[in-house]
Scaffold this motif. Structure first.
Motif, PDB file in Angstrom:
ATOM      1  N   GLN A  53      62.822 -32.790 -62.368  1.00 24.75           N
ATOM      2  CA  GLN A  53      61.225 -31.483 -62.037  1.00 24.75           C
ATOM      3  C   GLN A  53      62.150 -30.172 -61.349  1.00 24.75           C
ATOM      4  O   GLN A  53      62.484 -28.826 -61.928  1.00 24.75           O
ATOM      5  N   PHE A  54      63.750 -30.783 -61.262  1.00 23.92           N
ATOM      6  CA  PHE A  54      65.270 -29.384 -60.296  1.00 23.92           C
ATOM      7  C   PHE A  54      65.201 -28.592 -61.464  1.00 23.92           C
ATOM      8  O   PHE A  54      64.969 -27.735 -61.391  1.00 23.92           O
ATOM      9  N   ARG A  55      65.834 -29.049 -61.949  1.00 20.76           N
ATOM     10  CA  ARG A  55      66.285 -28.527 -63.502  1.00 20.76           C
ATOM     11  C   ARG A  55      64.987 -27.573 -63.846  1.00 20.76           C
ATOM     12  O   ARG A  55      65.489 -26.797 -64.599  1.00 20.76           O
ATOM     13  N   TRP A  56      63.480 -28.391 -64.028  1.00 23.62           N
ATOM     14  CA  TRP A  56      62.528 -26.888 -64.402  1.00 23.62           C
ATOM     15  C   TRP A  56      62.495 -25.797 -63.607  1.00 23.62           C
ATOM     16  O   TRP A  56      61.832 -24.780 -64.097  1.00 23.62           O
ATOM     17  N   LEU A  57      62.642 -26.347 -62.623  1.00 18.05           N
ATOM     18  CA  LEU A  57      62.300 -25.537 -61.908  1.00 18.05           C
ATOM     19  C   LEU A  57      63.717 -24.271 -61.716  1.00 18.05           C
ATOM     20  O   LEU A  57      63.600 -22.695 -62.099  1.00 18.05           O
ATOM     21  N   LEU A  58      65.194 -25.036 -62.103  1.00 21.00           N
ATOM     22  CA  LEU A  58      65.904 -24.172 -62.296  1.00 21.00           C
ATOM     23  C   LEU A  58      65.490 -23.177 -63.454  1.00 21.00           C
ATOM     24  O   LEU A  58      66.168 -21.414 -63.592  1.00 21.00           O
ATOM     25  N   GLU A  59      64.982 -23.170 -64.334  1.00 23.80           N
ATOM     26  CA  GLU A  59      63.865 -22.515 -65.514  1.00 23.80           C
ATOM     27  C   GLU A  59      63.204 -21.344 -65.064  1.00 23.80           C
ATOM     28  O   GLU A  59      63.547 -20.764 -65.306  1.00 23.80           O
ATOM     29  N   GLU A  60      62.150 -22.194 -64.190  1.00 22.25           N
ATOM     30  CA  GLU A  60      61.706 -21.002 -63.836  1.00 22.25           C
ATOM     31  C   GLU A  60      62.092 -19.543 -62.342  1.00 22.25           C
ATOM     32  O   GLU A  60      62.242 -18.581 -62.772  1.00 22.25           O
ATOM     33  N   LEU A  61      63.313 -20.306 -62.204  1.00 24.15           N
ATOM     34  CA  LEU A  61      63.915 -19.762 -61.500  1.00 24.15           C
ATOM     35  C   LEU A  61      64.862 -18.423 -61.864  1.00 24.15           C
ATOM     36  O   LEU A  61      64.521 -17.626 -61.887  1.00 24.15           O
ATOM     37  N   ARG A  62      65.244 -18.589 -63.123  1.00 22.76           N
ATOM     38  CA  ARG A  62      66.148 -17.721 -64.485  1.00 22.76           C
ATOM     39  C   ARG A  62      64.985 -16.341 -64.494  1.00 22.76           C
ATOM     40  O   ARG A  62      64.558 -15.161 -64.492  1.00 22.76           O
ATOM     41  N   VAL A  63      63.751 -17.360 -64.829  1.00 28.21           N
ATOM     42  CA  VAL A  63      62.453 -16.310 -64.930  1.00 28.21           C
ATOM     43  C   VAL A  63      62.092 -15.671 -63.637  1.00 28.21           C
ATOM     44  O   VAL A  63      61.750 -13.319 -63.857  1.00 28.21           O
ATOM     45  N   GLY A  64      62.264 -15.851 -62.851  1.00 31.48           N
ATOM     46  CA  GLY A  64      62.084 -15.174 -61.183  1.00 31.48           C
ATOM     47  C   GLY A  64      63.080 -13.896 -61.769  1.00 31.48           C
ATOM     48  O   GLY A  64      63.318 -13.053 -60.825  1.00 31.48           O
ATOM     49  N   LEU A  65      64.165 -14.257 -61.704  1.00 31.09           N
ATOM     50  CA  LEU A  65      65.372 -13.740 -61.232  1.00 31.09           C
ATOM     51  C   LEU A  65      65.839 -12.762 -62.446  1.00 31.09           C
ATOM     52  O   LEU A  65      66.337 -11.302 -61.679  1.00 31.09           O
ATOM     53  N   PHE A  66      65.662 -12.983 -63.419  1.00 31.84           N
ATOM     54  CA  PHE A  66      65.706 -11.907 -64.537  1.00 31.84           C
ATOM     55  C   PHE A  66      64.493 -11.354 -65.774  1.00 31.84           C
ATOM     56  O   PHE A  66      64.535 -10.427 -65.936  1.00 31.84           O
ATOM     57  N   ALA A  67      63.283 -11.404 -64.910  1.00 27.88           N
ATOM     58  CA  ALA A  67      62.221 -11.145 -65.730  1.00 27.88           C
ATOM     59  C   ALA A  67      60.899 -11.287 -64.436  1.00 27.88           C
ATOM     60  O   ALA A  67      59.948 -11.871 -64.971  1.00 27.88           O
ATOM     61  N   GLN A  68      61.020 -10.852 -63.598  1.00 27.76           N
ATOM     62  CA  GLN A  68      60.332 -12.117 -62.506  1.00 27.76           C
ATOM     63  C   GLN A  68      58.341 -11.251 -63.060  1.00 27.76           C
ATOM     64  O   GLN A  68      57.792 -11.497 -62.470  1.00 27.76           O
ATOM     65  N   GLU A  69      58.055  -9.824 -64.249  1.00 27.78           N
ATOM     66  CA  GLU A  69      56.851  -9.070 -64.050  1.00 27.78           C
ATOM     67  C   GLU A  69      56.165 -10.006 -64.632  1.00 27.78           C
ATOM     68  O   GLU A  69      54.954 -10.177 -65.800  1.00 27.78           O
ATOM     69  N   LEU A  70      56.636 -11.384 -65.859  1.00 27.51           N
ATOM     70  CA  LEU A  70      56.489 -12.192 -66.096  1.00 27.51           C
ATOM     71  C   LEU A  70      55.782 -13.717 -65.599  1.00 27.51           C
ATOM     72  O   LEU A  70      55.035 -14.329 -66.179  1.00 27.51           O
ATOM     73  N   ARG A  71      56.152 -13.683 -64.285  1.00 30.22           N
ATOM     74  CA  ARG A  71      55.591 -14.507 -63.148  1.00 30.22           C
ATOM     75  C   ARG A  71      56.293 -16.309 -63.378  1.00 30.22           C
ATOM     76  O   ARG A  71      56.195 -16.299 -64.755  1.00 30.22           O
TER      77      ARG A  71
END
Length: 384
Positions: free
Chosen positions: A346-364
């Motif tokens: 689960q943490f592995r996929w949270l890391l993928e979500e973190l990339r969205v949050g860090l680099f493309a926050q507007e995509l949510r």
């Protein structure tokens, strides 16, 4: 104390999602009034390796003749040392009866969760599973519940496909958008390989909903339910795979323009390799695969922002790298042991979500993520 702690945390999923240790620390400090005295307890205080050895259970490995082969206070170490050999010996000693091979229909009665299997002079617990042999399946027994479960899903899917030969034949020539997807997939594999994955995923989605059938009657009923859904599910899968390949192709075309930013390009290429591999359609859990278009779109957004603020990108990449290194180290350890940890996955996929949050926050993101939040969660996983 244990009963009090359980009562205090029962039903509080938000607290327990961080693992056992953080809520335990909170409870100790609060229940004993230690907060008011300025006490602090860190997760390091609960490290299993900090305990004196005599507090740990001693595990003995015994062969079929009752002889001790090894002994260790770490079950993980024993499995790492002997797991492969034990698996091979188990398979060698337990042969599959001929009536359970070359199966194309459910002709073997109810499938139990566990089976007692004679191995040498001993009786051990085994885990039955259907094995995909290509055109047919066989029923075999495994020494690992995790391996049996993974193998069984593939075998069961093959058995379902044996019941839908006409539909499989139709899909072989009528996958929506196959020509376009095949061209986009060329850098990864052949059109035929992609088609096979799409068909396999379609049958998995149509037939392998939980609970999986364990009797001939349940299998037959599931066949009836799946038949009406196959066409719609095929369209759903094709739309998703098409969207993923379109976003992936767009990003790969963008990257050469950023070759001066070597570190960023290397980071993105590594991410793309992890996400969109040759077998990504069937190798990725469907609930995660659905997010791939957003993950890939986020890479494009990151590249669009890069020239305006390269410093911020570098800082975000450094913050992410620390968490990824922790995860990767643990994932490699688990892989060597042949073990699976759902929290780590689960943490592995949270890391993928973190990339969205860090680099493309507007995509949510569907769940709140931040570097601090994930650092805290990792501490819970590490010491939980």
């Amino acid at each position: 104390f244990v009963d009090e702690f359980i009562a205090a945390t029962a039903g509080n999923d938000k607290k327990m999602n961080a693992g056992l240790i953080p809520p335990l620390i909170d409870y100790i400090l609060e229940a004993r009034g230690l907060n008011a005295r300025g006490w602090a307890v860190t997760p390091d205080a609960f490290r299993p390796d900090a305990l004196p050895p005599h507090f740990s259970m001693n595990y003995k490995l015994i062969d079929e003749h009752g002889r001790q082969l090894d002994m260790n206070r770490s079950l993980v170490a024993l499995r790492g040392e002997w797991g492969k050999e034990a698996k091979e010996e188990f398979a060698e000693l337990h042969e599959t009866p001929s009536e359970y091979t070359n199966l194309t229909d459910w002709t073997f009665g109810e499938l139990p969760e566990l089976m007692e299997v004679p191995v040498g002079k001993q009786t051990v617990i085994g885990y039955p599973a259907l094995v995909d042999d290509g055109e047919t399946v066989s029923l075999k027994v495994f020494d690992s519940a995790e391996e049996a479960a993974e193998t069984h899903r593939k075998g069961l899917a093959r058995l379902f496909m044996s019941q839908f030969r006409e539909q499989v034949k139709y899909f072989d020539k009528n996958v929506p958008g196959m020509s376009q997807m095949g061209m986009q997939f060329m850098a990864l594999g052949t059109t035929e390989e992609l088609k096979r994955q799409i068909v396999d995923l379609t049958f998995e989605r149509a037939c392998l909903t939980e609970p999986l059938p364990t009797t001939p009657e349940a299998f037959k009923a599931r066949c009836g339910e799946a038949k009406a859904r196959l066409g719609l599910i095929m369209q759903e899968v094709c739309r998703l795979v098409g969207a993923i390949l379109t976003e992936w192709q767009a990003v790969t075309k963008k990257l050469p323009a950023f070759k001066a930013q070597a570190a960023v390009v290397a980071d993105i290429e590594a991410q793309l390799k992890r996400l969109v591999s040759k077998n990504f359609v069937v190798a990725t859990p469907f609930e995660r695969l659905q997010h791939f278009p957003r993950y890939l779109k986020a890479i494009g957004v990151r590249l669009d922002k890069l020239k305006a603020n390269p410093g911020r990108d570098a800082q975000s990449m450094a913050d992410y790298a620390k968490l990824w290194t922790n995860y990767e180290r643990r994932a490699l350890q688990l892989a060597k042991m042949g073990a699976v940890d759902p929290q780590v996955e689960q943490f592995r996929w949270l890391l993928e979500e973190l990339r969205v949050g860090l680099f493309a926050q507007e995509l949510r993101t569907p769940v709140p993520v931040s570097v601090k939040r994930l650092e805290k969660q990792w501490e819970g996983i590490k010491h939980g």
